[in-house]
Design an enzyme around this catalytic site. Structure first.
Site, PDB file in Angstrom:
ATOM      1  CG  ASP A  13     101.898  23.327  37.823  1.00 37.18           C
ATOM      2  OD1 ASP A  13     103.033  23.756  37.546  1.00 37.18           O
ATOM      3  OD2 ASP A  13     101.007  24.046  38.313  1.00 37.18           O
ATOM      4  CB  SER A  14     104.918  23.708  41.309  1.00 36.57           C
ATOM      5  OG  SER A  14     104.420  24.820  40.599  1.00 36.57           O
ATOM      6  CD  GLU A 155      99.284  30.173  44.362  1.00 38.06           C
ATOM      7  OE1 GLU A 155      98.755  29.765  45.399  1.00 38.06           O
ATOM      8  OE2 GLU A 155      99.472  29.467  43.350  1.00 38.06           O
ATOM      9  CB  CYS A 187     105.091  31.532  34.824  1.00 39.13           C
ATOM     10  SG  CYS A 187     104.529  31.111  36.481  1.00 39.13           S
ATOM     11  CG  HIS A 189     100.634  30.928  38.928  1.00 38.87           C
ATOM     12  ND1 HIS A 189     101.173  29.672  38.831  1.00 38.87           N
ATOM     13  CD2 HIS A 189     100.071  31.014  40.156  1.00 38.87           C
ATOM     14  CE1 HIS A 189     100.953  29.024  39.960  1.00 38.87           C
ATOM     15  NE2 HIS A 189     100.294  29.815  40.783  1.00 38.87           N
TER      16      HIS A 189
HETATM   17  N1  DGL Z   1     104.302  26.286  37.960  1.00 39.68           N
HETATM   18  C1  DGL Z   1     105.332  27.300  38.062  1.00 39.68           C
HETATM   19  C2  DGL Z   1     105.809  27.673  36.661  1.00 39.68           C
HETATM   20  O1  DGL Z   1     105.127  27.451  35.684  1.00 39.68           O
HETATM   21  C3  DGL Z   1     104.844  28.539  38.774  1.00 39.68           C
HETATM   22  C4  DGL Z   1     104.588  28.340  40.235  1.00 39.68           C
HETATM   23  C5  DGL Z   1     105.842  27.974  40.998  1.00 39.68           C
HETATM   24  O2  DGL Z   1     106.734  28.824  41.161  1.00 39.68           O
HETATM   25  O3  DGL Z   1     105.892  26.834  41.433  1.00 39.68           O
HETATM   26  O4  DGL Z   1     106.879  28.205  36.524  1.00 39.68           O
END
Ligand code: DGL
Length: 268
Positions: A13-14, A155, A187, A189
């Site tokens: 993940d990011s 966040e 997403c 989050h």
């Molecule tokens: N992990 C990203 C998503 O699920 C959300 C956070 C980001 O923008 O990196 O879209």
């Protein structure tokens, strides 16, 4: 040998959000070794260009493949939306992604065939959810809305803050006006805002969180490919991040409800 049941599943993940998938996997497939990669130094991805996201996704997938993972899971909706094909092309092991998992749950979760999808700008602009849902049922009507302020609000920890509530009301108004009966939290989050979003949508809208569906799909794929681990020794869970690990470690422990072994810092 990559197709060894004892090898780990690579989840990426990011940032920290993909831990929702790790938690679901730990419950659904408790004997699996897992390697998690969170690109905490470069998050958020959702506002970046397709080229940049694809380059980052490639770098992470290659890193995990070097660890001999038996399966890759793209836990980030943004990467799944715009870089899924790039990862699939380079990977010798199966690749699963949250968008397909979310699409399957959404199709099962709508009676009216009217689904709302919310996500980052990159995810919504890619139209990936609509394509994935239409593969299962082309007659479903889809109403999408990018919610770029949600990631920074989460966040910030403002999960039940009046600013978040106002923002959510504003974002959700147009999709709710379409009489949807399911809303994809597209997403990583957004599941953290589930309670607040539910207050706004009311009980008639089914909130679709793909993490659990992802864990079910993973378990079936491993069984089908004879890749499931039945090793009853304590499974290994490894975590890699690109920013200093301290903040990640705290959030992750709260999130997973367990102490983490060492979190490795990858300096890219
Ligand atoms: N992990 C990203 C998503 O699920 C959300 C956070 C980001 O923008 O990196 O879209």
């Amino acid at each position: 040998m990559r197709n060894n049941p004892r090898h780990a599943i690579g989840v990426f993940d990011s940032g920290v959000g993909g831990l929702t998938v790790v938690r679901a996997l730990m419950e659904r497939a408790p004997f699996e070794n897992i390697i998690y990669f969170g690109d905490t130094a470069r998050v958020p991805y959702g506002v970046k260009s397709v080229e940049t996201i694809a380059r980052y996704a490639t770098q992470i997938a290659e890193f995990l493949l070097q660890q001999d993972v038996k399966l890759l899971i793209i836990a980030c909706n943004t990467m799944a939306a715009v870089a899924n094909h790039v990862v699939k092309e380079l990977s010798p092991v199966p690749v699963l992604d949250v968008i397909d998992a979310g699409a399957r749950s959404a199709v099962a979760g709508t009676k009216e065939k009217r689904i709302g999808v919310i996500g980052t700008l990159a995810t919504i602009n890619s139209n990936a959810y609509a394509r994935a849902i239409h593969q299962y049922d082309p007659s479903i009507k889809i109403f999408s809305q990018a919610c770029p302020l949600f990631v920074p609000l989460v966040e910030e920890g403002w999960l039940d803050h009046k600013v978040t509530r106002l923002t959510a009301q504003e974002y959700l108004r147009p999709v709710l006006a379409e009489h949807i009966d399911a809303l994809v939290l597209g997403c990583t989050h957004y599941p953290l805002l589930k309670a607040l979003i539910k207050d706004i949508t009311g009980p008639k809208v089914n909130l679709i969180d793909s993490a659990e569906s992802m864990a079910d799909i993973t378990a079936s794929l491993l069984t089908e490919k004879n890749l499931r681990s039945f090793d009853i020794n304590q499974p290994q869970h490894q975590f890699y991040v690109t920013d200093l690990p301290l903040r990640f470690q705290g959030i992750a422990e709260r999130f997973l409800g367990r102490a983490l072994p060492r979190v490795e810092h990858i300096k890219w």
